[in-house]
Design an enzyme around this catalytic site. Structure first.
Site, PDB file in Angstrom:
ATOM      1  N   SER A 110      61.419  16.264 -56.299  1.00  0.00           N
ATOM      2  CA  SER A 110      62.777  16.666 -56.649  1.00  0.00           C
ATOM      3  C   SER A 110      63.348  15.715 -57.680  1.00  0.00           C
ATOM      4  CB  SER A 110      63.686  16.688 -55.426  1.00  0.00           C
ATOM      5  OG  SER A 110      64.990  17.042 -55.849  1.00  0.00           O
ATOM      6  N   LYS A 122      61.203  19.821 -48.354  1.00  0.00           N
ATOM      7  CA  LYS A 122      61.704  20.078 -49.718  1.00  0.00           C
ATOM      8  C   LYS A 122      62.462  21.404 -49.773  1.00  0.00           C
ATOM      9  CE  LYS A 122      62.335  19.680 -54.167  1.00  0.00           C
ATOM     10  NZ  LYS A 122      62.424  20.895 -54.852  1.00  0.00           N
ATOM     11  N   HIS A 145      65.783  20.725 -48.458  1.00  0.00           N
ATOM     12  CA  HIS A 145      66.508  19.989 -49.510  1.00  0.00           C
ATOM     13  C   HIS A 145      67.129  20.997 -50.481  1.00  0.00           C
ATOM     14  CE1 HIS A 145      66.613  18.643 -53.706  1.00  0.00           C
ATOM     15  NE2 HIS A 145      66.943  17.440 -53.254  1.00  0.00           N
ATOM     16  N   ASN A 146      66.335  21.988 -50.879  1.00  0.00           N
ATOM     17  CA  ASN A 146      66.842  22.968 -51.841  1.00  0.00           C
ATOM     18  C   ASN A 146      67.911  23.863 -51.224  1.00  0.00           C
ATOM     19  OD1 ASN A 146      64.913  21.843 -53.498  1.00  0.00           O
ATOM     20  ND2 ASN A 146      64.296  23.788 -54.378  1.00  0.00           N
ATOM     21  N   GLU A 154      70.865  21.926 -51.390  1.00  0.00           N
ATOM     22  CA  GLU A 154      71.256  21.916 -52.820  1.00  0.00           C
ATOM     23  C   GLU A 154      72.064  23.189 -53.153  1.00  0.00           C
ATOM     24  OE1 GLU A 154      67.949  21.053 -55.637  1.00  0.00           O
ATOM     25  OE2 GLU A 154      68.421  22.995 -56.521  1.00  0.00           O
TER      26      GLU A 154
END
Ligand code: 6PG
Length: 507
Positions: free
Chosen positions: A138, A210, A213-214, A217
């Site tokens: 990232s 991940k 995480h997105n 985001e």
């Protein structure tokens, strides 16, 4: 036969923007790279840029024109990094490497945003051909070049080989302050501080983390966009005034990369001095990671309404022509004018709403990972996950240090909102948050992520929800049974709804 010591440390496949920048980052950190891309021009571009930036003729990046040549230029066992789009391309490259003679003890690292279940399946599929390791990256272009956040998972043996390389190229945070250590020039490297990478777990775990995480985001971006919308439409502020407010907010608990870049985007003007943002078409793109997070939250039963709402908001934006058609047909409230005192109070409430919604979005993401951990038998270290998001990645923020602290206080913390620090933040700001949402609703401005966060908070702090009636409804039409709070836990009851006396029977 080339001597081992003349061979390259790392093979690199895929020299798009992310790939090229990771190669330059690796080279700055002293690794030699054999690079390959199906587009030969990309290989040449990477070599030229490295020579220019390095200001020397030393060959840190060696170009290759085939998979076979790439393997022949590497130290054994081979270590190969893939930076290719998620999905089919990962399998195409894997098959090509098998064709070129890759060995079972060679390691291939997939750095793309692969769907985590695909990673699990691939590890199994290729296990007799090579070791597939995954490590999502990232940080976008700049992160790849000067220090990303890296989320590695897979074979622990492979990690022992990858770890020193990953720790060298990852973003670093100051051990004392937890703040990112600045690195922004070619040739510059940072050898101190804590690297933003840590082993996450078995195959797929890193890609799952991940993905979340997105998802966070998406939520973080959407709540900022909703605040911008409210300031623009509700308070009729211009782009510069909104940028000023965001800049001020970026000095407090909302201090984050996403807030910082929002200010820059808002301030950017075309050569005719028109704010660029006013000319950007309001249709959001998406590559799928937010959607995957939302789907996973539904599958494992960990509510993530702020994240899911952020995905809906992108879909909603794509119905541009329908929205244009509906605008004159459907009524909203009359526009109100506010005194400057009312505006200031509203802006402060909106700040607090944004902060509380941000806490909820992260709480949802971490609870989702916790639920997935149970489901898939992983052992995730949530303090470490928060730590490696403090710098390098897109959601990097001052706030991540508080999350790290919360999980260091209690590694089994079920949800961030019940941590002492975060509970206090929510308690102190909840009234302002409500006032903001009430006003936004009266203004008729859509703010699904901000308002669903409040509803998430209210649901989580409500000991008795109306699911009692729901259970009654289910029992009525489907004999689905229910438990009673006045009887032994686990005992099931059913009402004989179709009979005269509607007797309650124990099942
Ligand atoms: C990152 C980003 C990166 C990418 C997203 C964008 O962590 O560096 O999240 O992975 O920019 O895939 O996703 P959307 O195109 O879906 O917004």
């Amino acid at each position: 036969m080339i001597q081992q010591d003349k061979l390259c440390d790392i093979g690199f496949i895929g020299l798009g923007v992310m790939g090229k920048n990771l190669v330059l980052n690796l080279a700055d950190n002293g690794f030699t790279i054999a690079a390959f891309d199906l587009d030969n021009e990309k290989v040449s571009a990477a070599i030229t840029q490295d020579k220019l930036e390095n200001n020397s003729d030393t060959e840190r990046v060696i170009g290759c024109s085939s998979y076979t040549e790439l393997l022949s230029k590497l130290k054994s066992p081979h270590l190969i990094v893939l930076s290719v789009p998620a999905g089919e391309p990962v399998d195409q490259v894997s098959e090509s490497l098998i064709g070129a003679g890759i060995q079972p003890d060679d390691i291939v690292i997939d750095t793309g945003n692969s769907l985590w279940v695909d990673t699990v399946a691939r590890e199994e599929k290729y296990k007799n051909n090579f070791i597939l390791f995954s490590s999502a990256v990232s940080g976008g272009e700049e992160g790849a070049r000067f220090g990303p956040s890296l989320m590695p998972s897979g074979s622990p043996y492979a990690w022992t080989r990858i770890q020193p390389i990953w720790e060298a190229i990852a973003a670093k945070v100051d051990i004392e302050t937890g703040k990112p250590l600045e690195r922004n020039k070619p040739g510059q490297i940072i050898t101190t501080g804590e690297p933003c990478t840590a082993y996450i777990g078995p195959a797929g775990a890193g890609h799952y983390v991940k993905m979340v995480h997105n998802g966070i985001e998406y939520a973080d971006m959407q709540i900022i966009c909703e605040a911008y919308h409210v300031l623009r439409e509700g308070l009729s502020l211009n782009t510069n005034e909104i940028a000023d407010i965001f800049e001020q907010w970026n000095n407090g608990p909302l201090d984050s990369y996403l807030m910082e870049i929002s200010v820059e985007v808002l301030r950017h003007k075309t050569p005719d001095n028109v704010p660029l943002v006013d000319l950007i078409l309001d249709k959001a793109g998406q590559k799928g990671t937010g959607l995957w997070t939302a789907v996973s939250s539904l599958q494992v039963g960990a509510p993530a309404p702020t994240i899911t709402q952020a995905v809906y908001a992108r879909s909603m934006s794509s119905f541009k022509s329908l929205r244009v058609q509906a605008e004159p047909l459907l009524t909203g409230p009359e526009k109100t004018t506010y005194t400057s005192e009312q505006k200031n109070e509203f802006i402060q409430n909106l700040h607090d709403a944004l902060y509380c919604s941000k806490i909820c979005a992260y709480a949802q993401g971490f609870q989702l990972m916790k639920q997935a951990e149970k489901e898939h038998g992983w052992k995730l270290n949530f303090a470490n996950i928060a730590k490696i998001w403090r710098a390098g990645c897109i959601i990097r923020a001052v706030f991540l240090q508080s999350i790290t602290d919360a999980f260091e206080r209690d590694e089994d913390l079920e949800n961030l909102i019940i941590d002492d620090f975060f509970a206090k933040q929510l308690n102190n700001n909840q009234l302002a948050w409500r006032k903001a949402i009430a006003n936004i609703t009266l203004m008729g401005i859509p703010a699904g992520a901000l308002s669903s966060s409040l509803s998430y908070y209210d649901s989580m702090r409500t000991a008795v929800l109306p699911a009692n009636l729901l259970q009654g409804q289910r029992d009525y039409f489907g004999a689905h049974t229910f438990e009673r709070i006045d009887k032994l836990k686990g005992k099931k009851y059913h009402v004989q709804w179709g009979t005269e006396d509607k007797a309650i029977v124990e099942i």
